[in-house]
Design a protein around this motif. Structure first.
Motif: not given
Length: 799
Positions: A623, A666, A669
């Motif tokens: 992330r 993730n 992101s």
């Protein structure tokens, strides 16, 4: 056709476990036909000599790994004197079967997406059409040519009697004539997707469309006639041997028989989607529908079903529920409808529909010319009037008010029932909790109730503006709290680290008021939303939460027990600990070092039985913009993707599968992660789809989230139809096996996001049978968001 008699039911075959999507009259045995279904099977049906009306299943064939959507018969030849059966499916393959074995003789591979239509020609030629926008010509086990020219899915193909001429119909609203692989002509006129084609002669053909019309064409290009009668999408056509009369089926629940250019008979079925039809050698008609049943209709009095079976069919039809939003019945004003005495007057034509008022209900009847009477075809939902009652009935209870909040475009709104004796604050709290909406709107909802029920005695309001229900320890969606819904550690108790026990991630709704799209509620008596709080969801859903103490504790525990050649040095452990604290705190301004990222990448290749805490750190780390850029960019990105896909092998460990899926989620992101996953989309979604069969709800939630994130990135990109088709296919396949309600919700949001604003994607979803899949969740009330998200409006055509 044998005469001018009306067709009546011959038999109903509970043939398949799911929608019947294709039918074809077989070459052998005489009178037989083949059906294919979303249950992944093809079945051969033969007349039962002991019972004149009935067919018996002779043969069941399996070979597809996904739904089967079409079928054609390859004519007998010297090698196969009984002919062959070809089927196409959502696994992108064409399977070719003989009648003496259940598995395919061979499989034709080449299409990049669902094979949704097939036609067989002379000398064993097969013409196929696909969602990948191409048609392909096959001979034996080889693809001889690919026909490219359509800009959207090819829904229909047919080979004309004249050698070398082929037709294809597409979602781009056109029909193309092909000769020797070249497009010789393009026919325009339909106003929506072309769904079916049928040959009349070597010079003429029929087409049908989502625009509810049938057209008769000359091969030279002229449209010589347009036929109207259906009130919704038309899916299939078949021509009688006389080359003039034909039949059609569609989304308006009907089979229609056309004689001399006119609709001479309309037969309604107790199923919404009548997907397919074929004409049998004896002139009877077989149709397949969304209820998994094949029904055969006949003109022959000798083959008509028994009086008991005819009555059972009529009873089943009378119990059908008709939604007036389909447009089949026109505008309904219950106060203007006549009563039952209106049925004493005969109809003017076969299939004529008449509505009557029966008490507070609306019933629909159809005129049967052959029987000379009105036959009930269902009850009309939404036709009941409560205008004479001062109180409103909702979920079996009467209320003073039932406020409607529209959150699904074209679908049912959220209902907020309220009695004047209720506490508006408690009512508001219960409404938010039931619908899984943020408690931050408590004051607004309560004040809305008070404003719109002025003049009535209300319960006392709390003296404090603080939410009296949530308190500090209560979980608030989106507040950063952990979701402990997965239960305690079955081995050592709740304090032990369990991968995946901290959070499922949250499907985001924007910070705006989810009802009005603004900062305050409307003062009207019925709330109307300008935004949809469910889809399209383009924000991406991440798995954010973690217990760093437990992750590090497990990492050190496994490291101590690891073989000497696998143990991490104290420096490596310290490096991972610093990286974990850094990436867990998203407000931190500190940047990860190259050494920390390098240690993370190396340790992510630990043995599979001990690697899961490292994968949890990786899941959090991607992330961070710097980690996302380093691990997802360039050649490193391909290595990361391949490593995660390896961990997701169906034979792998569930904890690793789940954490690999969460890591991929993730990756969305960051810009490098998004670019990586869009480039690797085919491999990622294919491997992810393989995990549907793993019985683990954490894996299913992660899988659903990954599909949702892909759908969000594809929103607003109509040219990415192949990618959207894969999202639809994976989501639809997952819905067949997933039981966890959160995973189901995310899959529904993914479906809605994929089709939002894209008519072609919506048609693909309909072809996949999404309607029947989502309808079973429409009444789910726990959690309420599943039921609210299950509106057929995401795939149902407009009236």
């Amino acid at each position: 056709m044998s005469g001018s008699n009306s067709f009546r039911l011959r038999c109903s075959l509970a043939a398949h476990e799911m929608d019947v999507r294709g039918l074809a009259a077989a070459s052998f045995p005489h009178g037989a036909f083949v059906s294919v279904s979303r249950d992944r099977t093809a079945r051969v049906w033969v007349p039962n000599p002991s019972e004149n009306q009935v067919f018996t299943e002779m043969h069941c064939m399996n070979g597809h790994s996904n739904f089967v959507s079409c079928v054609c018969i390859i004519a007998p030849n010297e090698t196969y004197p009984r002919g062959l059966i070809a089927t196409g499916g959502h696994d992108n393959n064409i399977c070719v079967f003989s009648l003496d074995r259940p598995d395919p003789l061979f499989t034709l591979k080449g299409h990049k997406n669902t094979v949704c239509t097939l036609s067989a020609g002379k000398f064993g030629t097969i013409l196929s059409g696909s969602w990948d926008t191409t048609a392909k010509v096959w001979l034996g086990e080889k693809c001889m040519m690919t026909l490219q020219g359509h800009s959207a899915a090819v829904w229909a193909v047919v080979i004309l009697p004249e050698q070398g001429l082929m037709l294809s119909g597409s979602a781009d609203k056109t029909i193309k004539l092909w000769k020797a692989g070249r497009c010789e002509n393009t026919y325009t006129g339909h106003e929506d997707c072309v769904r079916g084609l049928a040959v009349i002669s070597d010079m003429e053909f029929f087409s049908c469309s989502n625009d509810a019309s049938i057209r008769r064409w000359m091969v030279t290009g002229e449209c010589v006639q347009v036929y109207y009668g259906h009130t919704n999408y038309i899916y299939s056509l078949a021509v009688f041997p006389n080359g003039q009369d034909f039949i059609s089926t569609g989304e308006d629940r009907t089979l229609r028989i056309w004689r001399k250019g006119e609709c001479s008979q309309t037969i309604r079925l107790p199923a919404q989607s009548v997907w397919c039809c074929c004409i049998l050698p004896d002139g009877d008609i077989a149709v397949g529908a969304s209820d998994g049943i094949i029904r055969v209709f006949t003109e022959s009095q000798e083959r008509v079903a028994s009086a008991q079976d005819l009555q059972a069919f009529e009873d089943e039809l009378s119990k059908a529920i008709i939604d007036p939003k389909t447009g089949d019945l026109g505008d309904i004003k219950i106060e203007d409808l006549p009563g039952r005495e209106h049925l004493n007057e005969p109809g003017n034509r076969d299939g004529q529909t008449r509505l009557i008022k029966e008490g507070s209900n609306v019933e629909a009847y159809q005129w049967s010319m052959s029987d000379g009477r009105w036959v009930k075809i269902g009850d009309v939902v939404g036709g009941s009037s409560q205008q004479n009652s001062k109180r409103v009935m909702y979920e079996g209870k009467e209320y003073d008010f039932v406020f409607s909040i529209d959150v699904n475009e074209g679908g049912p709104g959220l209902k907020l029932p309220y009695n004047v004796t209720d506490d508006p604050w408690l009512t508001a709290h219960n409404f938010l909790e039931k619908n899984d909406l943020s408690p931050m709107f408590l004051d607004q909802v309560a004040n809305f109730i008070i404003e719109n029920t002025k003049g009535h005695t209300l319960g006392p309001a709390p003296t404090s503006a603080t939410d009296p229900f949530t308190g500090a320890g209560r979980y608030i969606p989106g507040s950063g709290g952990g979701d402990q819904g997965f239960g305690a550690d079955p081995f050592t108790g709740g304090g032990r680290y369990i991968p995946g026990s901290e959070s499922t991630g949250r499907v985001s709704s924007s910070g705006a008021d989810p009802f009005t799209g603004g900062s305050a509620y409307s003062s009207s008596s019925a709330l109307k939303a300008t935004t949809n709080i469910f889809f399209p969801n383009t924000d991406g859903v991440m798995f954010e939460q973690a217990n760093t103490t437990q992750i590090l504790g497990k990492l050190r525990e496994l490291n101590n027990a690891a073989p000497a050649d696998r143990k991490l040095s104290d420096a490596a452990l310290d490096s991972l600990e610093k990286l974990l604290h850094l990436v867990a705190d998203q407000k931190s301004q500190e940047q990860p070092t190259a050494e920390q990222i390098s240690v993370l990448w190396r340790t992510s290749h630990w043995p599979e039985d001990i690697v899961f805490p490292v994968l949890d750190i990786l899941r959090l780390a991607v992330r961070h913009p710097e980690v996302n850029a380093q691990l997802c960019g360039g050649t490193e990105g391909s290595s990361l993707c391949n490593h995660l896909l390896g961990l997701m092998s169906p034979e792998g460990r569930p904890a690793n599968q789940m954490l690999a899926l969460r890591t991929l989620c993730n990756c969305f992101s960051g810009s490098h992660g998004r670019a990586l996953l869009l480039g690797q989309r085919d491999a990622v979604l294919s491997r992810s789809g393989d995990l549907c069969a793993v019985s683990n709800k954490n894996i299913h939630v992660a899988l659903a989230t990954l599909v949702l994130n892909y759908a969000g990135r594809l929103y607003g990109q109509p040219t990415e139809i192949e990618a959207k088709a894969q999202c639809l296919s994976v989501a639809s396949t997952a819905l067949e096996v997933v039981q966890d309600k959160e995973a189901i919700f995310r899959l529904l949001v993914a479906l809605g996001t994929t089709v939002a604003g894209d008519s072609t994607a919506k048609d693909l979803a309909r072809s996949l049978g999404v309607n029947s899949q989502i309808s079973k969740y429409a009444r789910v009330s726990d959690p309420a968001k599943v039921g609210e998200c299950s509106s057929p409006s995401i795939t149902t055509p407009p009236p």
